[in-house]
Motif scaffolding. Structure first.
Motif, mmCIF file in Angstrom:
data_model
loop_
_atom_site.group_PDB
_atom_site.id
_atom_site.type_symbol
_atom_site.label_atom_id
_atom_site.label_comp_id
_atom_site.label_asym_id
_atom_site.label_seq_id
_atom_site.Cartn_x
_atom_site.Cartn_y
_atom_site.Cartn_z
ATOM 1 N N LEU A 1 0.803 -1.223 0.000
ATOM 2 C CA LEU A 1 0.000 0.000 0.000
ATOM 3 C C LEU A 1 0.835 1.271 0.000
ATOM 4 O O LEU A 1 0.393 2.308 -0.496
ATOM 5 N N ILE A 2 2.018 1.201 0.585
ATOM 6 C CA ILE A 2 2.899 2.368 0.625
ATOM 7 C C ILE A 2 4.311 1.946 0.267
ATOM 8 O O ILE A 2 4.657 0.769 0.310
ATOM 9 N N GLU A 3 5.107 2.942 -0.069
ATOM 10 C CA GLU A 3 6.532 2.721 -0.215
ATOM 11 C C GLU A 3 7.267 3.867 0.455
ATOM 12 O O GLU A 3 6.715 4.953 0.633
ATOM 13 N N LEU A 4 8.476 3.586 0.854
ATOM 14 C CA LEU A 4 9.335 4.583 1.485
ATOM 15 C C LEU A 4 10.424 4.945 0.488
ATOM 16 O O LEU A 4 11.028 4.065 -0.124
ATOM 17 N N ILE A 5 10.664 6.234 0.338
ATOM 18 C CA ILE A 5 11.654 6.695 -0.622
ATOM 19 C C ILE A 5 12.599 7.673 0.066
ATOM 20 O O ILE A 5 12.166 8.742 0.506
ATOM 21 N N PRO A 6 13.880 7.302 0.162
ATOM 22 C CA PRO A 6 14.848 8.251 0.733
ATOM 23 C C PRO A 6 14.987 9.472 -0.180
ATOM 24 O O PRO A 6 14.829 9.380 -1.406
ATOM 25 N N THR A 7 15.269 10.593 0.407
ATOM 26 C CA THR A 7 15.386 11.841 -0.335
ATOM 27 C C THR A 7 16.295 11.722 -1.541
ATOM 28 O O THR A 7 15.961 12.191 -2.625
ATOM 29 N N GLU A 8 17.430 11.063 -1.382
ATOM 30 C CA GLU A 8 18.398 10.996 -2.484
ATOM 31 C C GLU A 8 17.887 10.182 -3.674
ATOM 32 O O GLU A 8 18.427 10.267 -4.755
ATOM 33 N N ARG A 9 16.829 9.405 -3.479
ATOM 34 C CA ARG A 9 16.263 8.627 -4.587
ATOM 35 C C ARG A 9 14.999 9.268 -5.162
ATOM 36 O O ARG A 9 14.514 8.846 -6.202
ATOM 37 N N TYR A 10 14.492 10.274 -4.511
ATOM 38 C CA TYR A 10 13.225 10.866 -4.938
ATOM 39 C C TYR A 10 13.326 11.536 -6.305
ATOM 40 O O TYR A 10 12.384 11.512 -7.088
ATOM 41 N N ASP A 11 14.467 12.131 -6.621
ATOM 42 C CA ASP A 11 14.621 12.802 -7.911
ATOM 43 C C ASP A 11 14.447 11.841 -9.077
ATOM 44 O O ASP A 11 14.143 12.271 -10.186
ATOM 45 N N ASP A 12 14.660 10.549 -8.836
ATOM 46 C CA ASP A 12 14.515 9.546 -9.883
ATOM 47 C C ASP A 12 13.121 8.910 -9.897
ATOM 48 O O ASP A 12 12.872 7.991 -10.664
ATOM 49 N N TRP A 13 12.211 9.389 -9.039
ATOM 50 C CA TRP A 13 10.890 8.802 -8.980
ATOM 51 C C TRP A 13 10.162 9.084 -10.284
ATOM 52 O O TRP A 13 10.295 10.178 -10.812
ATOM 53 N N PRO A 14 9.458 8.182 -10.904
ATOM 54 C CA PRO A 14 9.083 6.857 -10.409
ATOM 55 C C PRO A 14 10.057 5.746 -10.792
ATOM 56 O O PRO A 14 9.795 4.584 -10.514
ATOM 57 N N GLU A 15 11.186 6.088 -11.412
ATOM 58 C CA GLU A 15 12.149 5.053 -11.802
ATOM 59 C C GLU A 15 13.224 4.813 -10.744
ATOM 60 O O GLU A 15 14.245 4.208 -11.020
ATOM 61 N N HIS A 16 13.013 5.268 -9.519
ATOM 62 C CA HIS A 16 13.998 5.135 -8.452
ATOM 63 C C HIS A 16 14.270 3.664 -8.121
ATOM 64 O O HIS A 16 13.458 2.793 -8.421
ATOM 65 N N VAL A 17 15.397 3.430 -7.493
ATOM 66 C CA VAL A 17 15.714 2.096 -6.992
ATOM 67 C C VAL A 17 14.976 1.935 -5.665
ATOM 68 O O VAL A 17 15.211 2.711 -4.731
#
Length: 126
Positions: A70-86
């Motif tokens: 239902l949710i995901e956690l995204i560290p700040t350093e990966r947010y710029d790559d959202w939605p293709e983040h690791v």
């Protein structure tokens, strides 16, 4: 029955913060908050001792919502790559949720953003 009906009060707080794409460090303060100014303004709880006391409970609830997709956690350093983040690994998630700094300060561990998944968005009609 909607997704909201299936969630407890703490789970609803986490989900609402995910919908708002909020920082995980604000979730417990939001839960401890109260309406002010005649109900027009939500004031976050800032009692660090009260927040710290709820960390184990909210860590478990948050992990459960992650496991349910239902949710995901995204560290700040990966947010710029959202939605293709690791995506965070399970070990990274567990470490972040266990770190009190994740819950009490936007400056602590990143910070970590909480967001809904596509799965949750479908259930929520978004």
């Amino acid at each position: 029955m909607s997704l909201w009906d299936e969630l407890g009060a703490e789970e609803r707080t986490v989900m609402q913060n995910a919908i708002e794409e909020a920082w995980l460090c604000h979730v417990i303060g939001d839960h401890l908050g109260h309406a002010s100014a005649g109900g027009a303004v939500w004031t976050f709880g800032t009692d660090e001792e009260a927040i710290r006391a709820l960390i184990p409970r909210f860590a478990a609830i948050t992990k459960g919502l992650v496991v349910r997709g239902l949710i995901e956690l995204i560290p700040t350093e990966r947010y710029d790559d959202w939605p293709e983040h690791v995506p965070m690994t399970e070990a990274e998630i567990d470490a972040a949720l266990a770190d009190p700094g994740t819950w009490v300060s936007v400056h602590a561990t990143g910070p970590i953003m909480v967001m809904t998944t596509d799965h949750a968005d479908r259930h929520l009609g978004r």
